[in-house]
Design a protein around this motif. Structure first.
Motif, PDB file in Angstrom:
ATOM      1  N   SER A  11      10.808 -13.750  -6.748  1.00  0.00           N
ATOM      2  CA  SER A  11      11.282 -13.727  -5.364  1.00  0.00           C
ATOM      3  C   SER A  11      10.587 -12.664  -4.543  1.00  0.00           C
ATOM      4  CB  SER A  11      12.801 -13.495  -5.335  1.00  0.00           C
ATOM      5  OG  SER A  11      13.120 -12.251  -5.949  1.00  0.00           O
ATOM      6  N   GLN A  12      10.132 -11.594  -5.196  1.00  0.00           N
ATOM      7  CA  GLN A  12       9.453 -10.512  -4.492  1.00  0.00           C
ATOM      8  C   GLN A  12       8.103 -10.272  -5.168  1.00  0.00           C
ATOM      9  OE1 GLN A  12      11.888  -7.027  -4.150  1.00  0.00           O
ATOM     10  NE2 GLN A  12      13.647  -8.146  -3.404  1.00  0.00           N
ATOM     11  N   LEU A  13       7.076 -10.956  -4.679  1.00  0.00           N
ATOM     12  CA  LEU A  13       5.774 -10.870  -5.318  1.00  0.00           C
ATOM     13  C   LEU A  13       5.150  -9.489  -5.175  1.00  0.00           C
ATOM     14  CD1 LEU A  13       3.751 -12.563  -6.884  1.00  0.00           C
ATOM     15  CD2 LEU A  13       2.658 -13.192  -4.725  1.00  0.00           C
ATOM     16  N   SER A  14       5.587  -8.708  -4.186  1.00  0.00           N
ATOM     17  CA  SER A  14       4.973  -7.397  -3.956  1.00  0.00           C
ATOM     18  C   SER A  14       5.146  -6.484  -5.151  1.00  0.00           C
ATOM     19  CB  SER A  14       5.548  -6.740  -2.701  1.00  0.00           C
ATOM     20  OG  SER A  14       6.958  -6.587  -2.830  1.00  0.00           O
ATOM     21  N   TRP A  15       6.355  -6.441  -5.767  1.00  0.00           N
ATOM     22  CA  TRP A  15       6.553  -5.569  -6.923  1.00  0.00           C
ATOM     23  C   TRP A  15       5.714  -6.041  -8.095  1.00  0.00           C
ATOM     24  CZ3 TRP A  15       7.780  -7.454 -11.579  1.00  0.00           C
ATOM     25  CH2 TRP A  15       8.499  -8.673 -11.666  1.00  0.00           C
ATOM     26  N   LEU A  32      17.381 -12.545 -14.343  1.00  0.00           N
ATOM     27  CA  LEU A  32      18.842 -12.421 -14.280  1.00  0.00           C
ATOM     28  C   LEU A  32      19.374 -12.675 -12.884  1.00  0.00           C
ATOM     29  CD1 LEU A  32      19.326  -9.289 -16.571  1.00  0.00           C
ATOM     30  CD2 LEU A  32      20.058 -11.638 -17.061  1.00  0.00           C
ATOM     31  N   ASN A  33      18.533 -12.481 -11.879  1.00  0.00           N
ATOM     32  CA  ASN A  33      18.984 -12.660 -10.495  1.00  0.00           C
ATOM     33  C   ASN A  33      18.869 -14.096 -10.007  1.00  0.00           C
ATOM     34  OD1 ASN A  33      19.689  -9.986 -10.116  1.00  0.00           O
ATOM     35  ND2 ASN A  33      17.695  -9.386  -9.296  1.00  0.00           N
ATOM     36  N   GLN A  34      18.212 -14.954 -10.801  1.00  0.00           N
ATOM     37  CA  GLN A  34      18.070 -16.342 -10.358  1.00  0.00           C
ATOM     38  C   GLN A  34      19.258 -17.172 -10.841  1.00  0.00           C
ATOM     39  OE1 GLN A  34      14.311 -17.180 -12.265  1.00  0.00           O
ATOM     40  NE2 GLN A  34      15.278 -18.234 -13.975  1.00  0.00           N
ATOM     41  N   THR A  35      19.339 -18.410 -10.374  1.00  0.00           N
ATOM     42  CA  THR A  35      20.431 -19.304 -10.741  1.00  0.00           C
ATOM     43  C   THR A  35      19.855 -20.560 -11.384  1.00  0.00           C
ATOM     44  OG1 THR A  35      21.734 -18.518  -8.848  1.00  0.00           O
ATOM     45  CG2 THR A  35      22.437 -20.568  -9.896  1.00  0.00           C
TER      46      THR A  35
END
Length: 216
Positions: free
Chosen positions: A200-204, A152-155
């Motif tokens: 976008s955040q591979l850590s999670w 949902l956060n991507q475009t």
């Protein structure tokens, strides 16, 4: 009422008067009279052990196992978790789990033989691969929630139909009773690629590999 303490790890559960202690957390329970109707209280640990809280008789005891979190042991020589090793009963009912082929009946797990028992067909050999988890809660669906948030956060963001399909695929993945964390992680990573989700955040996402205990 059910109390989940999956994120707390192994905890001690005690009841003193109307104070329910779960690790370092204290819950104040209502004070009941003998004639009152008392709602059942159950505490589910990270290991999937369901503890029933009897506030009238001030006792806490192991009542069942929750199949969504319980990792069955197949080798009888491997010690049971401490909260199960002292039980006098050899069999415990297992909640939130069903046979994949839809066979009716209630499943139990024998702590001594490490075997599954279906009460409607006790002679049937039941393997973990024959089972699926049911009634998945928000905690169990964390993989879907995190992937959906990224999508949902991507475009452009994922549409409603794509989100529904993503959820169906995640449910199929999480219902599986035999996948260890590394396989679960790999399949979740594959789902993100199939649905075009850019992490976008591979850590999670890497933390998903530690989200549940490894089956033994």
């Amino acid at each position: 009422m059910g109390v989940g303490c999956h994120a707390l790890g192994q905890v001690e559960i005690k009841l003193s008067s109307n104070l329910l202690q779960i690790g370092g957390t204290t819950i104040h329970l209502p004070v009941y009279a003998a004639e009152d109707l008392v709602d059942p209280i159950r505490v589910i640990t990270a290991q999937g052990v369901v503890h029933a809280v009897d506030s009238l008789f001030e006792r806490v005891y192991v009542e069942a196992l929750d199949g969504r979190y319980f990792a069955p042991l197949t080798d009888p020589n491997i010690p049971l978790p401490s909260e199960l090793s002292s039980l006098t009963s050899e069999e415990l009912k297992v909640l939130q789990v069903a046979v994949k082929d839809g066979s009716p009946g209630t499943l139990s797990y024998n702590l001594r033989t490490r075997k599954w028992i279906l009460d409607t067909d006790k002679s049937r050999v039941i393997e973990a691969a024959n089972l699926r988890k049911t009634d998945l809660c928000d905690h169990a669906l964390k993989i879907y929630q995190d992937l959906a948030r990224e999508g949902l956060n991507q475009t452009p963001p994922l549409g409603d139909d794509t989100l529904r399909l993503l959820r169906e695929k995640c449910v199929e993945l999480i219902e599986n009773f035999t996948l260890d964390n590394s396989v679960m992680f790999a399949r979740a990573l594959a789902l993100s690629a199939v649905f075009g989700i850019r992490l976008s955040q591979l850590s999670w996402f890497l933390s998903l590999a530690e989200a549940s205990p490894e089956p033994t």
